[in-house]
Design a protein around this motif. Structure first.
Motif, short mmCIF file in Angstrom:
data_model
loop_
_atom_site.label_atom_id
_atom_site.label_comp_id
_atom_site.label_asym_id
_atom_site.label_seq_id
_atom_site.Cartn_x
_atom_site.Cartn_y
_atom_site.Cartn_z
N GLY A 50 30.74 32.03 -0.56
CA GLY A 50 30.13 30.71 -0.68
C GLY A 50 28.64 30.72 -0.47
O GLY A 50 27.88 30.40 -1.40
N PRO A 51 28.16 31.12 0.70
CA PRO A 51 26.72 31.01 0.98
C PRO A 51 25.84 31.86 0.07
O PRO A 51 24.64 31.63 0.01
N ARG A 52 26.41 32.82 -0.63
CA ARG A 52 25.58 33.66 -1.50
C ARG A 52 24.95 32.84 -2.61
O ARG A 52 23.87 33.15 -3.09
N ALA A 53 25.62 31.79 -3.08
CA ALA A 53 25.05 30.95 -4.14
C ALA A 53 23.80 30.24 -3.62
O ALA A 53 22.75 30.24 -4.26
N GLU A 83 24.69 26.82 -12.96
CA GLU A 83 26.13 26.63 -12.78
C GLU A 83 26.51 26.64 -11.31
O GLU A 83 27.50 27.25 -10.90
N LEU A 84 25.71 25.94 -10.50
CA LEU A 84 25.97 25.85 -9.06
C LEU A 84 26.27 24.41 -8.65
O LEU A 84 25.89 23.96 -7.58
N THR A 85 26.94 23.70 -9.53
CA THR A 85 27.35 22.34 -9.17
C THR A 85 28.86 22.27 -9.27
O THR A 85 29.52 23.22 -9.68
N GLY A 86 29.40 21.12 -8.90
CA GLY A 86 30.84 20.95 -8.97
C GLY A 86 31.26 20.03 -7.86
O GLY A 86 30.42 19.39 -7.22
N LEU A 118 27.28 26.55 -0.52
CA LEU A 118 27.51 27.19 0.78
C LEU A 118 28.97 27.54 1.04
O LEU A 118 29.30 28.07 2.10
N GLY A 119 29.86 27.25 0.12
CA GLY A 119 31.27 27.53 0.36
C GLY A 119 31.89 26.46 1.26
O GLY A 119 31.41 25.34 1.31
N VAL A 120 32.93 26.84 1.98
CA VAL A 120 33.59 25.86 2.85
C VAL A 120 32.83 25.77 4.16
O VAL A 120 32.26 26.75 4.64
N PRO A 121 32.79 24.58 4.77
CA PRO A 121 32.03 24.45 6.02
C PRO A 121 32.67 25.21 7.17
O PRO A 121 33.89 25.26 7.27
N LEU A 184 15.69 39.60 -1.39
CA LEU A 184 15.53 38.49 -0.44
C LEU A 184 16.83 37.75 -0.16
O LEU A 184 17.02 37.18 0.91
N GLU A 185 17.73 37.74 -1.15
CA GLU A 185 19.00 37.01 -0.96
C GLU A 185 19.70 37.43 0.32
O GLU A 185 20.30 36.62 1.02
N ALA A 186 19.61 38.73 0.64
CA ALA A 186 20.31 39.25 1.82
C ALA A 186 19.71 38.72 3.12
O ALA A 186 20.34 38.82 4.17
N TRP A 187 18.50 38.19 3.06
CA TRP A 187 17.86 37.66 4.26
C TRP A 187 18.33 36.23 4.56
O TRP A 187 18.13 35.72 5.67
N VAL A 188 18.90 35.57 3.58
CA VAL A 188 19.19 34.14 3.71
C VAL A 188 20.59 33.95 4.29
O VAL A 188 21.59 34.13 3.59
N THR A 189 20.65 33.62 5.56
CA THR A 189 21.94 33.43 6.20
C THR A 189 22.46 32.01 5.89
O THR A 189 21.69 31.11 5.58
N ARG A 190 23.77 31.87 6.04
CA ARG A 190 24.35 30.54 5.86
C ARG A 190 23.71 29.53 6.82
O ARG A 190 23.31 28.43 6.42
N ASN A 191 23.60 29.91 8.09
CA ASN A 191 23.07 28.96 9.08
C ASN A 191 21.62 28.59 8.79
O ASN A 191 21.19 27.48 9.12
#
Ligand code: FE
Length: 203
Positions: A50-53, A83-86, A118-121, A184-191
């Motif tokens: 989830g959070p990878r998007a 394509e990141l909506t829904g 972000l996927g599921v909370p 940089l994507e790997a630096w971005v945590t879900r929180n």
């Protein structure tokens, strides 16, 4: 207090959750699924897929000033194109952290969250404690997440609804300057995208 609130989704009937639990119990009892596998799938959805998007969006904003400007104004055209909506992500607002303001997201009524990004909370996001306290004493709650903010940085809390969900655009860490968006994507945590954390160097 919540019992007097007429807002329908404060008192979601527990049935779907109970049904899922019953189904899971049966499947486990009959040996059809392994609870450890189920936990692993949930963990994967919560923390990785989830959070990878959302991380892709943040990393692109860090490296593409035109994209950054567009998503701060209105992210929906770009999110549609990517394509990141829904469901649970129809109307997203992007809010940027600055040296002056740190932003954090909550849904005080229930658990509204931008699922396609972000996927599921996580469970704590849905907890009564987080929902009540982050509004009243955000600095104390953030400190419990290990996030100590300078006194010079104000904290702003954004209350999500089914109609409006938020993605935090964190500040890019100095140590990550010069990396391309993929790295940089790997630096971005879900929180970091909820505001209860900051981006960090990948392990
Ligand atoms: Fe909600």
């Amino acid at each position: 207090m919540l019992h007097d609130d007429p807002h329908a989704h404060t008192l979601l009937p527990p049935e779907p959750e109970l049904r899922v639990k019953a189904l899971e119990t049966l499947l486990v009892a009959k040996g059809l699924v392994d609870p450890a596998t189920l936990d692993a799938i949930v963990e994967q959805m919560q923390n990785h897929v989830g959070p990878r998007a959302g991380a892709r969006v943040v990393a692109r904003a860090w490296t593409d000033p035109a994209f950054r400007a567009r998503i701060l104004a209105d992210p929906m055209p770009d999110l549609i194109e990517m394509e990141l909506t829904g469901a649970q992500g129809e109307h997203v607002v992007v809010v940027e952290n600055t040296p002056e303001v740190h932003n954090v997201v909550v849904c005080t009524l229930c658990s509204c969250y931008p699922w396609p990004l972000l996927g599921v909370p996580p469970a704590w996001y849905k907890s009564d404690a987080y929902r009540a306290r982050v509004v009243r004493e955000p600095r104390a709650v953030l400190a419990e997440f290990g996030l100590g903010l300078p006194d010079t940085q104000a904290v702003r809390v954004w209350d999500s609804t089914a109609e409006m969900r938020y993605l935090i655009l964190p500040m890019q860490p100095e140590a990550s300057r010069g990396l391309d968006a993929g790295a940089l994507e790997a630096w971005v945590t879900r929180n970091a995208m909820i505001g209860t954390g900051l981006p960090e160097a990948p392990a």
